[in-house]
Design an enzyme around this catalytic site. Structure first.
Site, PDB file in Angstrom:
ATOM      1  N   ASP A  74     -34.327  -1.112  54.090  1.00 11.32           N
ATOM      2  CA  ASP A  74     -34.056  -0.673  52.726  1.00 11.32           C
ATOM      3  C   ASP A  74     -35.225   0.105  52.122  1.00 11.32           C
ATOM      4  O   ASP A  74     -35.030   1.026  51.332  1.00 11.32           O
ATOM      5  CB  ASP A  74     -33.723  -1.878  51.846  1.00 11.32           C
ATOM      6  CG  ASP A  74     -32.444  -2.570  52.320  1.00 11.32           C
ATOM      7  OD1 ASP A  74     -31.480  -1.851  52.645  1.00 11.32           O
ATOM      8  OD2 ASP A  74     -32.428  -3.806  52.373  1.00 11.32           O
TER       9      ASP A  74
ATOM     10  N   GLU B 126     -37.501   5.234  50.017  1.00 12.40           N
ATOM     11  CA  GLU B 126     -38.398   6.398  50.012  1.00 12.40           C
ATOM     12  C   GLU B 126     -37.598   7.698  50.036  1.00 12.40           C
ATOM     13  O   GLU B 126     -37.881   8.635  49.289  1.00 12.40           O
ATOM     14  CB  GLU B 126     -39.303   6.364  51.252  1.00 12.40           C
ATOM     15  CG  GLU B 126     -40.511   5.477  51.116  1.00 12.40           C
ATOM     16  CD  GLU B 126     -41.609   5.891  52.104  1.00 12.40           C
ATOM     17  OE1 GLU B 126     -41.678   7.091  52.454  1.00 12.40           O
ATOM     18  OE2 GLU B 126     -42.394   5.006  52.499  1.00 12.40           O
TER      19      GLU B 126
HETATM   20  P1  ADP Z   1     -38.309  -3.756  56.420  1.00 17.08           P
HETATM   21  O1  ADP Z   1     -36.837  -3.940  56.255  1.00 17.08           O
HETATM   22  O2  ADP Z   1     -38.773  -4.325  57.716  1.00 17.08           O
HETATM   23  O3  ADP Z   1     -39.077  -4.240  55.223  1.00 17.08           O
HETATM   24  P2  ADP Z   1     -38.567  -1.058  55.405  1.00 17.08           P
HETATM   25  O4  ADP Z   1     -37.659   0.043  55.791  1.00 17.08           O
HETATM   26  O5  ADP Z   1     -38.328  -1.725  54.104  1.00 17.08           O
HETATM   27  O6  ADP Z   1     -38.541  -2.174  56.547  1.00 17.08           O
HETATM   28  O7  ADP Z   1     -40.037  -0.478  55.487  1.00 17.08           O
HETATM   29  C1  ADP Z   1     -41.142  -1.237  55.189  1.00 17.08           C
HETATM   30  C2  ADP Z   1     -42.243  -0.398  54.573  1.00 17.08           C
HETATM   31  O8  ADP Z   1     -42.801   0.512  55.508  1.00 17.08           O
HETATM   32  C3  ADP Z   1     -41.785   0.456  53.417  1.00 17.08           C
HETATM   33  O9  ADP Z   1     -42.572   0.092  52.302  1.00 17.08           O
HETATM   34  C4  ADP Z   1     -42.130   1.876  53.835  1.00 17.08           C
HETATM   35  O10 ADP Z   1     -42.558   2.638  52.716  1.00 17.08           O
HETATM   36  C5  ADP Z   1     -43.254   1.645  54.778  1.00 17.08           C
HETATM   37  N1  ADP Z   1     -43.551   2.694  55.766  1.00 17.08           N
HETATM   38  C6  ADP Z   1     -42.842   3.777  56.103  1.00 17.08           C
HETATM   39  N2  ADP Z   1     -43.421   4.448  57.134  1.00 17.08           N
HETATM   40  C7  ADP Z   1     -44.540   3.760  57.440  1.00 17.08           C
HETATM   41  C8  ADP Z   1     -45.575   3.932  58.423  1.00 17.08           C
HETATM   42  N3  ADP Z   1     -45.549   4.921  59.295  1.00 17.08           N
HETATM   43  N4  ADP Z   1     -46.562   3.022  58.439  1.00 17.08           N
HETATM   44  C9  ADP Z   1     -46.569   1.989  57.585  1.00 17.08           C
HETATM   45  N5  ADP Z   1     -45.631   1.764  56.651  1.00 17.08           N
HETATM   46  C10 ADP Z   1     -44.623   2.638  56.572  1.00 17.08           C
HETATM   47 MG    MG Z   2     -38.347  -3.655  53.092  1.00 18.87          MG
END
Ligand code: ADP
Ligand code: MG
Length: 370
Positions: free
Chosen positions: A80, A85
């Site tokens: 999500d 983003e």
């Molecule tokens: P989850 O369901 O596991 O929480 P998400 O899609 O919510 O996964 O993503 C978790 C976080 O990772 C989000 O806050 C996103 O902004 C961040 N994110 C995106 N790309 C990267 C990256 N390359 N490195 C670290 N964090 C990232």
């Molecule tokens: Mg998340």
């Protein structure tokens, strides 16, 4: 439905954003194995641009500046937060970009949006099925994108899914170091939070929706929400609702208030709060309201009981839970009695409160290692 991409759309490009930090660690090989072959049924491999993000915020930036004319859709491979983003990147452009198609491949630990879409279409929630929906060109409204968290948060964030505070946000935010557990991180952190229960003195005000469908006033589809500790923020919502600033709750027709030992608020725009949490069974993305789940005055034992029935939606009638559709709400989170927690999250992403507490810095200190 049987919608498919038009020939003109198929000649455009597809931007695929893979978040390697999402879920149990989301590498390109899983994309290549489960998703790419399905997408290639509709789009030439040469037209599919795969970008693995290198940091948080990159997906949002890329989407904010991408060439929309020559792109058919943005596909998120993540959870999500990844969708959030992309959605905020599109919303920052305004106009037609706000309706630009987003493909959602569930690869996070929280895949509530993908699950809600899959459930609505009678499809399983997995990468290949979601890829098939993208390849077929199924486009469903996932939300009207009108919910912005707002006044008392330090920044505005557009939301497709949810606004959470207290117990619900604490579980979400504090379990992020356990992403490798997948959706189980929520269950484990919920047990921790129940054992070490936090109490808050909050004030929640909301305007319940009358049950009749025509109770949603025409032209007032948009949802407004405000949080804050300052009376002026409360007034912003009151003013939108036609009442005058600073009105007491008694002077706001149709509003209700829950005050005191409020442990958590989860406002949802979609029925699924996670892949196995049927949190708001009555929620629909375009019904002009949020489904509010409020827990107040619950004991540890009754919270544990709640946890066990969340997957099927039975929590809605639990005595510690208020479940109500609201066309507007505002939250004064108040102080936590322990001085900890009380996070506010929009679509599962931590947002800074206007008082500067519990902002992003905390989160950035953790390096995603999976
Ligand atoms: P989850 O369901 O596991 O929480 P998400 O899609 O919510 O996964 O993503 C978790 C976080 O990772 C989000 O806050 C996103 O902004 C961040 N994110 C995106 N790309 C990267 C990256 N390359 N490195 C670290 N964090 C990232
Ligand atoms: Mg998340």
């Amino acid at each position: 439905n049987g919608a498919t991409w038009s020939d003109a759309e198929k000649k455009k490009r597809l931007l695929v954003l893979v978040n390697p930090a999402a879920g149990k660690g989301n590498d390109v090989s899983a994309y290549e194995r489960d998703v790419a072959p399905v997408l290639e049924c509709a789009f030439d491999r040469a037209r599919i641009d795969v970008v693995v993000t290198t940091r948080r915020g990159e997906a949002q930036e890329r989407v904010a500046s991408m060439d929309l004319q020559n792109t058919a859709a943005v596909v998120c491979v993540g959870g999500d937060g990844t969708i959030a983003e992309v959605f905020n990147g599109l919303m920052s452009r305004g106009g037609a970009a706000e309706k630009f198609p987003i493909g959602m491949i569930p690869a996070g630990s929280g895949n509530a949006i993908a699950k809600s879409l899959a459930h609505a279409g009678g499809e399983p929630c997995d990468r290949a099925s979601a890829a098939l929906a993208v390849a077929r060109g199924h486009i469903a409204p996932a939300g009207n994108g009108d919910a912005a968290a707002t006044a008392a948060t330090a920044s505005v964030m557009h939301s497709l899914l949810s606004f959470s505070w207290g117990f619900f946000a604490d579980v979400d935010i504090e379990s992020e170091t356990m992403r490798w557990l997948g959706g189980l991180r929520f269950t484990i952190q919920a047990i921790v939070r129940i054992l070490f229960l936090r109490r808050y003195s909050a004030k929640l005000r909301f305007k319940p929706l009358a049950i009749t469908p025509d109770a949603v006033p025409a032209g007032k589809k948009s949802k407004e929400l405000a949080i804050g500790q300052e009376p002026k923020e409360a007034a912003a919502v009151a003013a939108m609702d036609g009442a005058s600033a600073g009105d007491a709750i008694a002077d706001r027709p149709g509003w209700r208030e829950i005050e005191g030992d409020v442990q958590g608020l989860w406002a949802l725009n979609l029925p699924w709060g996670g892949e196995d949490m049927y949190a708001a069974p009555g929620a629909a993305p375009d019904d002009g309201c949020y489904d509010l789940l409020v827990i107040a005055g619950a004991s540890r034992l009754s919270l544990l009981g709640l946890l066990l029935i969340f997957d099927g939606g039975a929590h809605c009638t639990h005595p510690a839970v208020t479940y109500v559709k609201a066309s507007a709400f505002e939250l004064d989170p108040g102080p936590s009695h322990t001085g900890k927690g009380g996070f506010i999250a929009v679509d599962g992403e931590l947002v800074a409160r206007a008082d500067g507490k519990w902002g992003r810095t905390r989160r950035q200190a953790r390096s995603p290692s999976h």
